[in-house]
Design a protein around this motif. Structure first.
Motif, mmCIF file in Angstrom:
data_model
loop_
_atom_site.group_PDB
_atom_site.id
_atom_site.type_symbol
_atom_site.label_atom_id
_atom_site.label_comp_id
_atom_site.label_asym_id
_atom_site.label_seq_id
_atom_site.Cartn_x
_atom_site.Cartn_y
_atom_site.Cartn_z
ATOM 1 N N GLY A 296 20.546 -4.745 -6.289
ATOM 2 C CA GLY A 296 19.922 -5.649 -5.334
ATOM 3 C C GLY A 296 19.567 -6.985 -5.943
ATOM 4 O O GLY A 296 19.490 -7.129 -7.161
ATOM 5 N N ASN A 297 19.348 -7.963 -5.065
ATOM 6 C CA ASN A 297 18.896 -9.276 -5.564
ATOM 7 C C ASN A 297 17.484 -9.631 -5.106
ATOM 8 O O ASN A 297 16.861 -10.520 -5.670
ATOM 9 C CB ASN A 297 19.882 -10.392 -5.185
ATOM 10 C CG ASN A 297 20.071 -10.535 -3.687
ATOM 11 O OD1 ASN A 297 19.530 -9.776 -2.895
ATOM 12 N ND2 ASN A 297 20.871 -11.516 -3.302
ATOM 13 N N VAL A 298 16.962 -8.927 -4.085
ATOM 14 C CA VAL A 298 15.565 -9.152 -3.700
ATOM 15 C C VAL A 298 14.736 -7.882 -3.835
ATOM 16 O O VAL A 298 13.528 -7.946 -3.996
ATOM 17 C CB VAL A 298 15.429 -9.710 -2.262
ATOM 18 C CG1 VAL A 298 15.937 -11.126 -2.180
ATOM 19 C CG2 VAL A 298 16.132 -8.817 -1.254
ATOM 20 N N THR A 299 15.382 -6.738 -3.739
ATOM 21 C CA THR A 299 14.745 -5.468 -4.064
ATOM 22 C C THR A 299 15.637 -4.779 -5.085
ATOM 23 O O THR A 299 16.714 -5.280 -5.417
ATOM 24 C CB THR A 299 14.571 -4.574 -2.820
ATOM 25 O OG1 THR A 299 15.871 -4.192 -2.344
ATOM 26 C CG2 THR A 299 13.807 -5.298 -1.726
ATOM 27 N N LEU A 300 15.197 -3.642 -5.556
ATOM 28 C CA LEU A 300 15.958 -2.936 -6.585
ATOM 29 C C LEU A 300 17.380 -2.624 -6.139
ATOM 30 O O LEU A 300 18.327 -2.737 -6.919
ATOM 31 C CB LEU A 300 15.234 -1.635 -6.958
ATOM 32 C CG LEU A 300 15.869 -0.790 -8.069
ATOM 33 C CD1 LEU A 300 15.944 -1.572 -9.375
ATOM 34 C CD2 LEU A 300 15.088 0.506 -8.250
ATOM 35 N N CYS A 301 17.538 -2.270 -4.860
ATOM 36 C CA CYS A 301 18.842 -1.768 -4.403
ATOM 37 C C CYS A 301 19.456 -2.534 -3.237
ATOM 38 O O CYS A 301 20.524 -2.150 -2.760
ATOM 39 C CB CYS A 301 18.717 -0.298 -3.998
ATOM 40 S SG CYS A 301 18.311 0.815 -5.346
ATOM 41 N N ALA A 302 18.813 -3.584 -2.742
ATOM 42 C CA ALA A 302 19.319 -4.226 -1.528
ATOM 43 C C ALA A 302 19.514 -5.727 -1.692
ATOM 44 O O ALA A 302 18.762 -6.403 -2.391
ATOM 45 C CB ALA A 302 18.391 -3.954 -0.350
ATOM 46 N N VAL B 141 24.151 1.693 6.294
ATOM 47 C CA VAL B 141 22.993 1.017 5.704
ATOM 48 C C VAL B 141 21.827 2.004 5.671
ATOM 49 O O VAL B 141 21.474 2.622 6.686
ATOM 50 C CB VAL B 141 22.609 -0.234 6.505
ATOM 51 C CG1 VAL B 141 21.349 -0.879 5.928
ATOM 52 C CG2 VAL B 141 23.768 -1.234 6.501
ATOM 53 N N GLU B 142 21.239 2.172 4.495
ATOM 54 C CA GLU B 142 20.095 3.070 4.328
ATOM 55 C C GLU B 142 18.835 2.413 4.887
ATOM 56 O O GLU B 142 18.517 1.271 4.567
ATOM 57 C CB GLU B 142 19.903 3.392 2.843
ATOM 58 C CG GLU B 142 18.638 4.146 2.512
ATOM 59 C CD GLU B 142 18.548 5.492 3.208
ATOM 60 O OE1 GLU B 142 17.438 5.857 3.621
ATOM 61 O OE2 GLU B 142 19.590 6.172 3.344
ATOM 62 N N MET B 143 18.129 3.133 5.736
ATOM 63 C CA MET B 143 16.921 2.566 6.342
ATOM 64 C C MET B 143 15.633 3.287 5.949
ATOM 65 O O MET B 143 14.556 2.743 6.100
ATOM 66 C CB MET B 143 17.046 2.576 7.867
ATOM 67 C CG MET B 143 18.114 1.657 8.401
ATOM 68 S SD MET B 143 17.926 1.377 10.169
ATOM 69 C CE MET B 143 18.194 3.034 10.799
ATOM 70 N N GLN B 144 15.730 4.505 5.456
ATOM 71 C CA GLN B 144 14.531 5.308 5.238
ATOM 72 C C GLN B 144 14.009 5.288 3.805
ATOM 73 O O GLN B 144 12.828 5.494 3.575
ATOM 74 C CB GLN B 144 14.805 6.762 5.640
ATOM 75 C CG GLN B 144 15.284 6.928 7.070
ATOM 76 C CD GLN B 144 14.328 6.360 8.099
ATOM 77 O OE1 GLN B 144 13.123 6.443 7.930
ATOM 78 N NE2 GLN B 144 14.860 5.762 9.154
ATOM 79 N N GLY B 145 14.873 5.078 2.838
ATOM 80 C CA GLY B 145 14.467 5.216 1.442
ATOM 81 C C GLY B 145 13.423 4.213 1.003
ATOM 82 O O GLY B 145 13.498 3.034 1.345
ATOM 83 N N SER B 146 12.442 4.671 0.239
ATOM 84 C CA SER B 146 11.403 3.772 -0.247
ATOM 85 C C SER B 146 11.954 2.823 -1.314
ATOM 86 O O SER B 146 11.425 1.729 -1.519
ATOM 87 C CB SER B 146 10.236 4.579 -0.828
ATOM 88 O OG SER B 146 10.683 5.392 -1.892
ATOM 89 N N VAL B 147 13.011 3.225 -2.002
ATOM 90 C CA VAL B 147 13.613 2.392 -3.039
ATOM 91 C C VAL B 147 14.890 1.718 -2.536
ATOM 92 O O VAL B 147 15.157 0.562 -2.851
ATOM 93 C CB VAL B 147 13.936 3.228 -4.301
ATOM 94 C CG1 VAL B 147 14.715 2.396 -5.320
ATOM 95 C CG2 VAL B 147 12.653 3.746 -4.944
ATOM 96 N N ALA B 148 15.657 2.440 -1.723
ATOM 97 C CA ALA B 148 16.996 1.958 -1.358
ATOM 98 C C ALA B 148 17.093 1.404 0.060
ATOM 99 O O ALA B 148 18.196 1.161 0.536
ATOM 100 C CB ALA B 148 17.999 3.093 -1.531
ATOM 101 N N ARG B 149 15.983 1.172 0.745
ATOM 102 C CA ARG B 149 16.028 0.641 2.114
ATOM 103 C C ARG B 149 16.809 -0.676 2.147
ATOM 104 O O ARG B 149 16.539 -1.602 1.386
ATOM 105 C CB ARG B 149 14.601 0.424 2.627
ATOM 106 C CG ARG B 149 14.521 -0.188 4.017
ATOM 107 C CD ARG B 149 13.089 -0.138 4.527
ATOM 108 N NE ARG B 149 12.836 -1.127 5.563
ATOM 109 C CZ ARG B 149 13.187 -0.981 6.833
ATOM 110 N NH1 ARG B 149 13.805 0.109 7.226
ATOM 111 N NH2 ARG B 149 12.916 -1.933 7.728
ATOM 112 N N GLY B 150 17.798 -0.757 3.038
ATOM 113 C CA GLY B 150 18.621 -1.950 3.172
ATOM 114 C C GLY B 150 19.894 -1.914 2.349
ATOM 115 O O GLY B 150 20.740 -2.806 2.480
ATOM 116 N N MET B 151 20.056 -0.885 1.510
ATOM 117 C CA MET B 151 21.259 -0.780 0.691
ATOM 118 C C MET B 151 22.452 -0.341 1.542
ATOM 119 O O MET B 151 22.315 0.508 2.416
ATOM 120 C CB MET B 151 21.037 0.229 -0.437
ATOM 121 C CG MET B 151 22.220 0.394 -1.369
ATOM 122 S SD MET B 151 21.880 1.571 -2.716
ATOM 123 C CE MET B 151 22.031 3.127 -1.829
#
Length: 333
Positions: free
Chosen positions: A162-168, A276-286
């Motif tokens: 990710g560029n704004v979160t860890l994974c998104a 697109v992942e919507m539920q994950g606390s780490v990967a939301r938006g991935m």
């Protein structure tokens, strides 16, 4: 020769401006409209930024529409300061007090549906910001995607970097629900220029210096708006991009626009379903690539992987060298 009809949906920051300039310089493109969405800046600033870009090339006849000011669900997050508070580097002082008079009264989503419905299977949609306007369009008109010729998206990621979160990636991270809706419900041919694709096909900083130092209005405009922006500085702070991919000049949105203008710019891509992942606390938006078809989706997209750097560089150079030429707004609105 019939020109390719295009609608550009944008959250006009510096790289969007470069992409729009690229579209304006393409002789085979007819820009039906530019629709605005929140993202790099508030939607009001985005509208003004688009008007500035069109003005540089004397193309004010192209209609501009104001769209979504926040995500599909929940409250709007603060806009990114990646390109400054106004999206164009905070260097432009020539404020237009009458800019709202130059924006079409019709909402961007309604205009998008109308223009595509009136030119079915002829319009390419290039989405350079959060996908909120597109998600609303399919909710208002479920047949909207099948009326499109094709869709080009700059956004998402394919490796969980990710560029704004860890994974998104930013465009998907600020409105994951809209990204999910679009990649589930738009069954037209879809091409995704992910964050990794852009970063892996970076150009040199020497090329960037040559680009902005051309003797033309568009080049001078790009030089000005990048002059104080750390994202366009070779000596900038180390970013996630540098950590993952190394240094280089990346004009993100221009990669999606280049693919629309000339398909041969794309040398390799992956054809597969995505979600697109919507539920994950780490990967939301991935964005997740389903290469083993575990999701059992009937629709695949083209996730771009390799770019012809020479052709891409030529399109960028042509975008800042273009002569001013007018396009009538007649029949567009």
């Amino acid at each position: 020769m019939t020109k390719k009809q295009v609608i550009i949906d944008t959250d006009c920051g510096i790289d969007d401006a470069q992409a729009i300039l690229m579209a304006l310089a393409a002789p085979d493109l007819e820009i039906l409209a530019v629709t605005c969405v929140f993202g790099n800046a508030a939607v009001e600033d985005v509208c003004q930024n688009v008007l500035r870009v069109l003005s540089v090339c004397e193309r004010e006849g192209i209609p501009v529409f104001r769209g979504s000011s926040g995500p599909l669900v929940g409250v709007s997050n603060p806009v990114s300061d990646h390109f400054g508070g106004d999206g164009l580097g905070d260097v432009l002082e020539d404020k237009d007090l009458h800019w709202e008079e130059k924006i079409q009264q019709e909402h961007a989503v309604n205009a998008m549906i109308r223009l595509v419905s009136g030119n079915q299977k002829q319009v390419s949609l290039v989405a350079l910001g959060p996908l909120t306007n597109l998600a609303l369009a399919v909710k208002l008109d479920p047949y909207f995607p099948e009326k499109l010729k094709d869709l080009y998206i700059m956004g998402g990621n394919m490796e969980g970097k990710g560029n704004v979160t860890l994974c998104a990636e930013f465009n998907f991270a600020v409105d994951p629900e809209s990204a999910y809706v679009v990649l589930e419900e738009f069954l037209c041919p879809t091409y995704v220029a992910s964050w990794e694709y852009c970063c892996r096909n970076a150009l040199t900083w020497e090329f960037f210096e040559e680009l902005i130092n051309q003797d033309a209005p568009a080049a001078r405009f790009m030089k000005k708006i990048t002059s104080r922006c750390w994202a366009y500085s070779k000596q900038a702070m180390v970013t996630k991009r540098d950590v993952y991919f190394g240094p280089g000049f990346v004009s993100y949105d221009a990669y999606a626009m280049a693919a629309c203008i000339d398909s041969s710019v794309v040398m390799e891509s992956i054809e597969c379903p995505v979600r697109v992942e919507m539920q994950g606390s780490v990967a939301r938006g991935m964005m997740v690539l389903d290469r083993i078809h575990a999701l059992e989706k009937r629709h695949s997209v083209s996730v771009l992987t390799k770019c012809d750097a020479a052709k891409f560089g030529r399109l960028l150079m042509e975008s800042v060298r273009q002569p001013c030429r007018k396009q009538s707004s007649k029949d567009l609105i």
